[in-house]
Design a protein around this motif. Structure first.
Motif, short mmCIF file in Angstrom:
data_model
loop_
_atom_site.label_atom_id
_atom_site.label_comp_id
_atom_site.label_asym_id
_atom_site.label_seq_id
_atom_site.Cartn_x
_atom_site.Cartn_y
_atom_site.Cartn_z
N GLU A 45 0.83 -1.21 0.00
CA GLU A 45 0.00 0.00 0.00
C GLU A 45 0.87 1.26 0.00
O GLU A 45 0.58 2.22 -0.70
CB GLU A 45 -0.92 0.00 1.22
N GLU A 46 1.96 1.23 0.75
CA GLU A 46 2.87 2.37 0.81
C GLU A 46 3.55 2.58 -0.55
O GLU A 46 3.71 3.71 -1.01
CB GLU A 46 3.92 2.16 1.90
N ASP A 52 1.49 7.01 -6.60
CA ASP A 52 0.50 8.06 -6.88
C ASP A 52 1.06 9.45 -6.57
O ASP A 52 0.84 10.40 -7.32
CB ASP A 52 -0.78 7.82 -6.07
N GLU A 53 1.79 9.54 -5.48
CA GLU A 53 2.39 10.83 -5.09
C GLU A 53 3.39 11.30 -6.14
O GLU A 53 3.37 12.46 -6.54
CB GLU A 53 3.08 10.65 -3.73
N LYS A 54 4.26 10.40 -6.59
CA LYS A 54 5.24 10.75 -7.61
C LYS A 54 4.56 11.14 -8.92
O LYS A 54 4.99 12.07 -9.61
CB LYS A 54 6.20 9.59 -7.88
N THR A 55 3.48 10.45 -9.25
CA THR A 55 2.74 10.76 -10.47
C THR A 55 2.18 12.18 -10.41
O THR A 55 2.34 12.96 -11.35
CB THR A 55 1.60 9.74 -10.69
N ARG A 56 1.53 12.50 -9.29
CA ARG A 56 0.97 13.85 -9.13
C ARG A 56 2.07 14.91 -9.17
O ARG A 56 1.90 15.97 -9.76
CB ARG A 56 0.17 13.94 -7.83
N GLU A 57 3.21 14.60 -8.55
CA GLU A 57 4.33 15.55 -8.52
C GLU A 57 4.84 15.83 -9.94
O GLU A 57 5.07 16.98 -10.31
CB GLU A 57 5.45 14.97 -7.65
N ILE A 58 5.02 14.79 -10.72
CA ILE A 58 5.49 14.95 -12.10
C ILE A 58 4.49 15.78 -12.91
O ILE A 58 4.88 16.69 -13.65
CB ILE A 58 5.73 13.58 -12.78
N LEU A 59 3.20 15.49 -12.73
CA LEU A 59 2.19 16.24 -13.48
C LEU A 59 2.12 17.70 -13.05
O LEU A 59 1.88 18.58 -13.87
CB LEU A 59 0.82 15.56 -13.35
N ARG A 60 2.36 17.97 -11.77
CA ARG A 60 2.39 19.36 -11.30
C ARG A 60 3.53 20.11 -11.98
O ARG A 60 3.38 21.25 -12.43
CB ARG A 60 2.57 19.43 -9.79
#
Length: 182
Positions: A45-46, A52-60
């Protein structure tokens, strides 16, 4: 893949119970061994939370490119997440992810000095996989039930919107409570 905590506990209990009853393994301390199995699920889960966190960061960081190309955020999210998952060796297909988890639990059993092993590793993995697939079918059944309830609303609610996500979580929790998983 985020499974409810009670479902994870039930999976761990079932793995220990069935493998022990079938004389495949014998754990010195089943309670401690159960905690180790649950630890694998928490690790998984971690890993997925980090993905997901890395994905959002890249998209930001690349938001200007999305705006320039008029690329749909959801499409970009799936593409970036898929690429990162491959790099991180995380299978995003639920069934394949369960196969990975079965392998991790098998490895735990083989490496744990407090577990006596009476069968071949492929038999251990096969039994664990069968238990995990059954749990996955239950989770998919709950998901399907929730989606059907949302679709039955007189007003169409678009998937992915904050309203849909909130409704999904609320109905999902109700379904878990009815099944004694929350």
């Amino acid at each position: 893949m985020r499974l409810p905590e009670k479902l994870v506990e039930r999976i761990a209990d079932r793995i220990i119970k069935e493998l022990t009853e079938e004389k495949i393994i014998e754990a010195e301390d089943p309670y401690v061994f159960k905690k180790k199995i649950i630890g694998i699920f928490k690790k998984v889960e971690e890993e997925e939370r980090l993905l997901d966190e890395k994905t959002r960061e890249i998209l930001r960081e690349k938001m200007h490119l999305l705006e320039e190309t008029s690329l749909d955020y959801r499409t970009a999210y799936r593409a970036v997440r898929s690429r990162l998952a491959e790099e991180m060796n995380i299978n995003t297909n639920k069934r394949e992810r369960m196969n990975q988890i079965a392998g991790m639990i098998k490895d735990l059993i083989l490496e744990d000095d407090t577990v006596e092993i009476y069968e071949e590793p492929h038999i251990i993995r096969s039994r664990i996989r069968a238990i995990l697939m059954e749990a996955l079918r239950e989770e998919e059944e709950i998901d399907r039930e929730v989606r059907e309830r949302i679709r039955s609303y007189s007003r169409r609610i678009v998937e992915g919107t904050p309203e849909w996500n909130h409704l999904y979580r609320r109905i999902y929790e109700d379904a878990l409570k009815r099944r004694g998983l929350l």
